[in-house]
Design a protein around this motif. Structure first.
Motif, mmCIF file in Angstrom:
data_model
loop_
_atom_site.group_PDB
_atom_site.id
_atom_site.type_symbol
_atom_site.label_atom_id
_atom_site.label_comp_id
_atom_site.label_asym_id
_atom_site.label_seq_id
_atom_site.Cartn_x
_atom_site.Cartn_y
_atom_site.Cartn_z
ATOM 1 N N GLN A 54 0.825 -1.227 0.000
ATOM 2 C CA GLN A 54 0.000 0.000 0.000
ATOM 3 C C GLN A 54 0.850 1.265 0.000
ATOM 4 O O GLN A 54 0.341 2.340 0.333
ATOM 5 N N ILE A 55 2.118 1.144 -0.387
ATOM 6 C CA ILE A 55 3.025 2.298 -0.289
ATOM 7 C C ILE A 55 2.419 3.560 -0.914
ATOM 8 O O ILE A 55 2.450 4.638 -0.326
ATOM 9 N N ASP A 56 1.810 3.423 -2.096
ATOM 10 C CA ASP A 56 1.281 4.611 -2.780
ATOM 11 C C ASP A 56 0.183 5.298 -1.971
ATOM 12 O O ASP A 56 0.075 6.522 -1.962
ATOM 13 N N GLU A 57 -0.637 4.498 -1.284
ATOM 14 C CA GLU A 57 -1.737 5.070 -0.498
ATOM 15 C C GLU A 57 -1.217 5.882 0.699
ATOM 16 O O GLU A 57 -1.795 6.895 1.080
ATOM 17 N N ALA A 60 2.057 7.106 1.033
ATOM 18 C CA ALA A 60 3.167 8.018 0.720
ATOM 19 C C ALA A 60 2.823 9.498 0.970
ATOM 20 O O ALA A 60 3.644 10.225 1.539
#
Ligand code: KG4
Ligand code: ZN
Length: 365
Positions: free
Chosen positions: A40-43, A45
């Motif tokens: 879920q890094i993009d969520e 970041a």
């Protein structure tokens, strides 16, 4: 039961939604039939850290699809697995609930045992996913959520030798990166800048390093680094120097305490000494090199699982489930298990030591 045990594992305790299907064969041979990790890094970041509510929602959105795709990859149907294992703590409780409830629902629908797994037990067993790693061994788990030494003596029997009394090492990397505005997750960003920096430029503390125990503390180091950012108008070189100085301080703490932990472990165990390092921070090359040196000096064998099994994954959860099912450490109470935000592997020492924080929810570590 046949000599083979097939387990579906589910992991949702932080910011990775993961599933795996694993087969344990006679004599404990392990075969990962399929595994998937959705990060879920993009969520997270934009916020510079994992936001629990966002994590829970993202797990709820995708867990069933990750499981379905993993089963499909394994070529097996739910009816063909022998049990379902899911992380049931410790971790961010919203996410833990999603994975655990999904696991329970599948177990009920398929009439299979549900095996609640302690996430830390998964990490403790993770080196055994890829190689023969007989008990006992010393494990340093160093991630965004944990920083502790475990003496792993068997399935369901680990002793915590020391732990952070405040932040985890990865958390400190993430906070520094957030303060500098250089991205999330912070560890890789700080490591990248540190490559161009002078580690001797800023004098930063090494909390607890000289104390004769195996505990860590990173809150003071994190604050000291934040103060440098506040008080000095750092140019690009200054920021790189701060990252390098910070990384050096964390490295000194980890390697200093590891030296002590290995001496302690060697004093109590004969034969080959195995030292396993797991968790996302173990990806840091400077830290890894320092730990390798300490292990070599102590005559210990360093075992570092591949990064995909070092960080959060479901294969380690499936492995813990398979070992438990194969050795009869599973009962009918699995479906009634209540998710635990805090769940020390070694409940006895966690409760006995006020440094780790007690409170209504139980010991933190
Ligand atoms: O094990 P992990 O993927 O997840 C859990 O925290 O459970 O670890 C993630 C943590 C983050 O805090 C991240 O900043 C840190 O590991 N990390 C690193 C590096 N790569 C990841 N820290 C330092 N240097 C790195 N290269
Ligand atoms: Zn973890």
């Amino acid at each position: 039961m046949s000599d083979y045990v097939i387990i579906l594992g589910i992991e949702t305790s932080c910011d990775e939604t993961a599933a795996a299907v694993l087969r344990r064969g006679p004599g404990g041979t392990i075969e990962i039939l399929a595994e998937k990790v959705h990060s879920q890094i993009d969520e997270h970041a934009p916020y510079g850290g994992v936001v629990p509510e966002i994590a829970a929602r993202a797990h709820a959105d995708i867990t069933d699809r990750v499981i379905a795709a993993t089963l499909e990859d394994s070529g097996l149907s739910l009816a063909e697995v022998d049990g379902i294992a899911a992380t049931s703590g410790p971790g961010l409780i919203g996410g833990v609930m999603v994975g655990m409830m999904t696991g329970k629902a599948l177990a009920m629908a398929a009439g299979k045992p549900f095996i609640p797994i302690n996430h830390l037990e998964g990490h403790a067993l993770s080196p055994r996913l890829g190689e023969t790693c007989p008990f006992p061994y010393l494990l340093l788990l160093v991630s965004g959520g944990h920083c502790q030494f475990l003496e792993v003596t068997g399935l369901g029997s680990s002793r915590r030798l020391g732990s952070t009394i405040d932040d985890a090492a990865g958390e400190a990397f993430d906070k520094l990166a957030k303060t500098l505005g250089i991205g999330f997750p912070g560890g890789p960003a700080v490591e990248r800048l540190a490559m161009q920096g002078d580690p001797a430029r800023f004098e930063l503390p090494r909390p607890l390093l000289n104390r004769p125990n195996l505990d860590f503390s990173f809150a003071g180091l994190k604050t000291a680094a934040a103060r440098v950012v506040e008080n000095e108008s750092l140019d690009d070189q200054g920021r790189a120097d701060l990252c390098a100085s910070f990384q050096r301080a964390v490295t000194d703490c980890l390697s200093g305490k590891t030296k002590r932990a290995l001496e302690d472990f060697k004093g109590r165990h004969d034969g080959a000494i195995r030292f396993v390092v797991a968790g996302g921070v173990a990806a840091n090359k400077t830290i890894r090199a320092a730990l390798e040196m300490v292990a070599e000096d102590a005559g210990a064998m360093l075992i570092a699982p591949p990064l995909r099994h070092c960080t959060d994954n479901a294969a380690m959860i499936a492995l813990a489930g398979a070992e438990r099912l194969a050795t009869g450490l599973v009962d009918e109470t699995g479906l009634a298990f209540a998710a635990r935000p805090r769940w020390p592997l070694d409940e006895t020492s966690a409760q006995a030591d006020p440094a780790y924080g007690g409170g209504k929810k139980g010991a933190k570590a």
